[in-house]
Design an enzyme around this catalytic site. Structure first.
Site, PDB file in Angstrom:
ATOM      1  CG  ASP A 447     -94.866  25.870   0.618  1.00  0.00           C
ATOM      2  OD1 ASP A 447     -93.612  25.381   0.567  1.00  0.00           O
ATOM      3  OD2 ASP A 447     -95.595  26.553   1.304  1.00  0.00           O
ATOM      4  CG  ASP A 504     -91.465  30.307   5.732  1.00  0.00           C
ATOM      5  OD1 ASP A 504     -91.375  30.398   4.576  1.00  0.00           O
ATOM      6  OD2 ASP A 504     -91.891  28.919   6.002  1.00  0.00           O
TER       7      ASP A 504
END
Ligand code: GLA
Length: 701
Positions: A447, A504
């Site tokens: 990430d 997301d």
């Protein structure tokens, strides 16, 4: 003047080159289009497209060509700009010196003896059909200079292209398309967050009717994308597409004898959007994705993030893993919160050791249980970041990007490490290498949740070096590129990773826009596609499990929700779709993607054909104005071949009642490719949030 051509299977580029030529377009791209016949007279082609001088133009009308520059009347952006180290502009005047032409590759070399600069630009047609363009140069003068800007690609846009689609976005809303005219305003997009970002300016489509030219900067740092229209001054109506890396403010110093360069741009030209997607996918599969030919089936994931968030414990994770396995999940991914003092998102980035509070016995009992359940194990990391509240910051307060004596503003409570420093990379390598050596980890979700400010030279190169070193040490570990969702998706990162996290936002209606947009450039096997919870935590929308699961099949499927909170019926529906995904992933992940058009704008459809099989997804998101929406017309089939068409079950609960002939759809209707493509299938799509999968199998002739 010399004319030469570069050919791919389906396209030709024609260049006009004049050695020693002045700056009025000594190197020009005259033609970019469908493949020309072998014997085409290129000089005649040049004459057919040449124009004379008009009133109020410079006496020699400037042509930007493939190395546009100032000084002779061209008013657009130059291919490169330089300054002295003390800041004076250098008015470069590059002349075409020589070129090398080798079948499908052309390199043009320019020099400016007075400024002591040499530059080259290279165009290479690859087997997949894409054209890869890159520029580089050398400082031949005795003094250091500052390079401010270098475009990898400078393409005089063929006149027939009148519109472009640019992408923009935000967190949880990636790849929003806007289509507009090229002239008179063109486009100027520059990212500055140290990654491609949600702005999407590293992707571009140009349109000439259905014909489409796609362009992408293959780089995980900042981009500078421009379309300059020549509608001022010389006004010859030409527009130039320029793409390259955006250098940090002030540019970069190039010492005497030093070289400069940048990442390439990948161009593809196709008769329509489906063919364009297919060309990019071929390129990714053949030349970009690491060892693509050796990939096994893309395993179904369960990710802990939306199920447990930071509420992690060994028993809760083991219970989640057991639930996951009972649904047919193949990989269990432990997301954020497993390390050091990380009990929320304010702390501990940089301290990459297993939290003794959450896992008193380490990760081994969880991993062993995951393995015993027949799954492999994946782990979330965010290596480039550091929390101010971390052992790492306490030990090395200056390893973060910062300006001495200035404030250090955070984002999501975190700072970014300076990956240009070798000792920072060494620390991260040692920490990640130890994790991978000490645990059976098959997959890393990598990430990157903060923009890079202050800006940082060498950060992207440092990131690549770290990733390359880890991959060399652990070649079997699969890696996902995530950046708060789709903030760092590009062909540069995809030469080193195995999938991306497109957003997301798992809301299936949002995904019906986001996945088709990414799949214009990326094949389905790299697009993480998860079934999220209902209501969705980002949009608040409630959607049926049937709808969520059908949408998630078209990608690299996973689940990001807690099965313990699903009803028995939802679990059964989810398990059935996971089984469908497993049966069809061979087709979805090796096949040819087709974008399907439908007259109702609320209907989205895609199809993948592979050998004798095909799978189609058709989804409706709004109440249809008519009871019976128009039949869905398919694509990519052989007109004369016969296909058995079935609707794989489970069927959408509301819509199944409107099927006129359920038995027929179960046993299979036999129809020709011509009928399926020309006439289509009348599916019950009256209700919002209804999706169907359509399976096709070609019958032996
Ligand atoms: C980012 C990612 C999410 C999740 C969280 C964890 O936002 O995009 O998928 O991993 O971080 O903090």
């Amino acid at each position: 003047m010399e004319y030469l051509r570069l050919d791919g299977d389906a396209l030709t580029l024609v260049f006009a080159l004049e050695a020693g030529g002045s700056k009025h377009g000594a190197a020009d791209c005259l033609y970019l289009g469908a493949r020309l016949p072998e014997g085409e007279d290129l000089a005649a082609l040049a004459q057919a497209t040449a124009r004379g001088r008009h009133e109020n133009q410079p006496d020699v009308p400037p042509r930007p060509g493939i190395w546009p520059q100032h000084g002779a009347g061209w008013q657009g952006h130059p291919a490169a700009s330089f300054r002295s180290v003390t800041g004076e502009a250098i008015a470069a005047d590059f002349r075409l010196k020589s070129w090398e032409h080798d079948g499908s590759v052309l390199s043009c070399h320019f020099s400016d003896a007075r400024a002591g600069l040499e530059v080259s630009t290279r165009w290479a047609v690859q087997d997949s059909g894409v054209v890869v363009c890159a520029s580089e140069g050398r400082n031949m003068g005795g003094e250091a200079i500052r390079i401010e800007h270098l475009a990898a690609l400078n393409l005089p846009i063929p006149h027939r292209f009148g519109e472009f689609t640019a992408f923009s976005g935000r967190w949880a809303g990636e790849m929003q398309e806007t289509r507009q005219a090229i002239a008179p305003n063109g486009l100027a997009r520059r990212s500055a967050g140290g990654k491609p970002g949600f702005g999407g300016g590293n992707w571009l489509l140009l349109h000439a009717g259905d014909e489409t030219l796609g362009a992408h900067l293959a780089w995980s740092g900042d981009h500078d994308t421009r379309i300059t229209c020549d509608n001022a001054g010389s006004a010859n109506g030409r527009a130039v597409l320029q793409m390259g890396e955006a250098l940090p403010e002030g540019g970069a110093i190039v010492p005497p004898e030093g070289t400069f360069g940048g990442p390439p741009v990948v161009l593809a030209l196709a008769p329509d959007l489906s063919a364009l997607a297919q060309t990019f996918h071929r390129h990714l599969r053949e030349s970009v994705l690491p060892e693509r030919a050796q990939w096994g089936p893309r395993k179904v994931h369960l990710n802990s993030w939306e199920a447990l968030g930071f509420n992690l414990s060994e028993p809760a994770l083991i219970a989640l893993a057991e639930d996951a396995a009972s649904l047919g999940i193949e990989r269990f991914v432990l997301d954020d919160g497993w390390f050091a003092g990380r009990r929320d998102d304010t702390t501990s980035l940089g301290d990459w050791f297993v939290s003794p509070d959450v896992f008193p016995n380490g990760l081994a009992p969880l991993i062993d249980r995951v393995h015993a359940l027949g799954m492999d194990f994946g782990l979330w990391v965010e290596p480039e970041m550091v929390s101010p509240d971390s052992d790492l910051t306490r030990a090395h307060p200056d390893w973060c990007l910062h300006i001495e004596g200035r404030e250090r503003p955070t984002m999501r409570g975190q700072l970014a490490l300076d990956l240009a420093q070798p000792e920072v990379r060494d620390y991260l390598f040692a920490a990640l290498d130890a994790l991978l050596r000490d645990h059976a980890i098959a997959y890393l979700k990598w990430d990157h949740n903060r923009d890079l400010f202050p800006s940082a030279a060498g950060q992207t190169e440092g990131f690549y070096a770290l990733l390359d070193a880890l991959r060399a040490a652990h070649p079997k570990v699969e890696i996902e590129s995530c950046s708060s969702g789709g903030g760092r998706i590009d062909f540069g990162v995809l030469t080193r990773t195995h999938r991306v996290w497109p957003s997301d936002n798992n809301d299936a209606i949002e995904r019906l826009r986001i996945i088709p947009a990414w799949s214009q450039f990326l094949p389905l096997e790299v697009l993480g596609s998860h079934v999220g919870p209902s209501p969705n935590p980002i949009t608040g929308r409630r959607l049926s499990m049937d709808f969520r699961a059908k949408i998630a099949v078209f990608g690299h499927m996973g689940v990001e929700a807690d099965p313990a909170r699903m009803s028995d019926n939802e679990r059964a529906t989810l398990a059935a779709h996971i089984a469908l995904y497993k049966a069809w992933r061979g087709v979805l992940h090796s096949g040819v993607l087709w974008r399907l058009a439908h007259p109702d704008p609320a209907v989205t459809a895609m199809m993948v054909t592979h050998a004798e099989k095909a799978l189609t997804l058709v989804a409706q998101t709004a109440l249809s104005p008519v009871f019976d929406t128009a039949p869905m017309r398919l694509a990519g089939l052989e007109p004369q071949a016969l296909y058995r068409v079935t609707l794989p079950e489970p069927w959408p609960p509301k819509a199944r009642h409107y099927l006129a002939n359920p038995e027929g759809w179960r046993d299979g209707l036999i129809l020709s490719g011509a009928a399926l493509m020309g006439h289509g299938l009348a599916l019950p799509l009256t209700h919002p949030e209804t999706a169907w999968l359509v399976a096709l199998e070609r019958l032996p002739q």
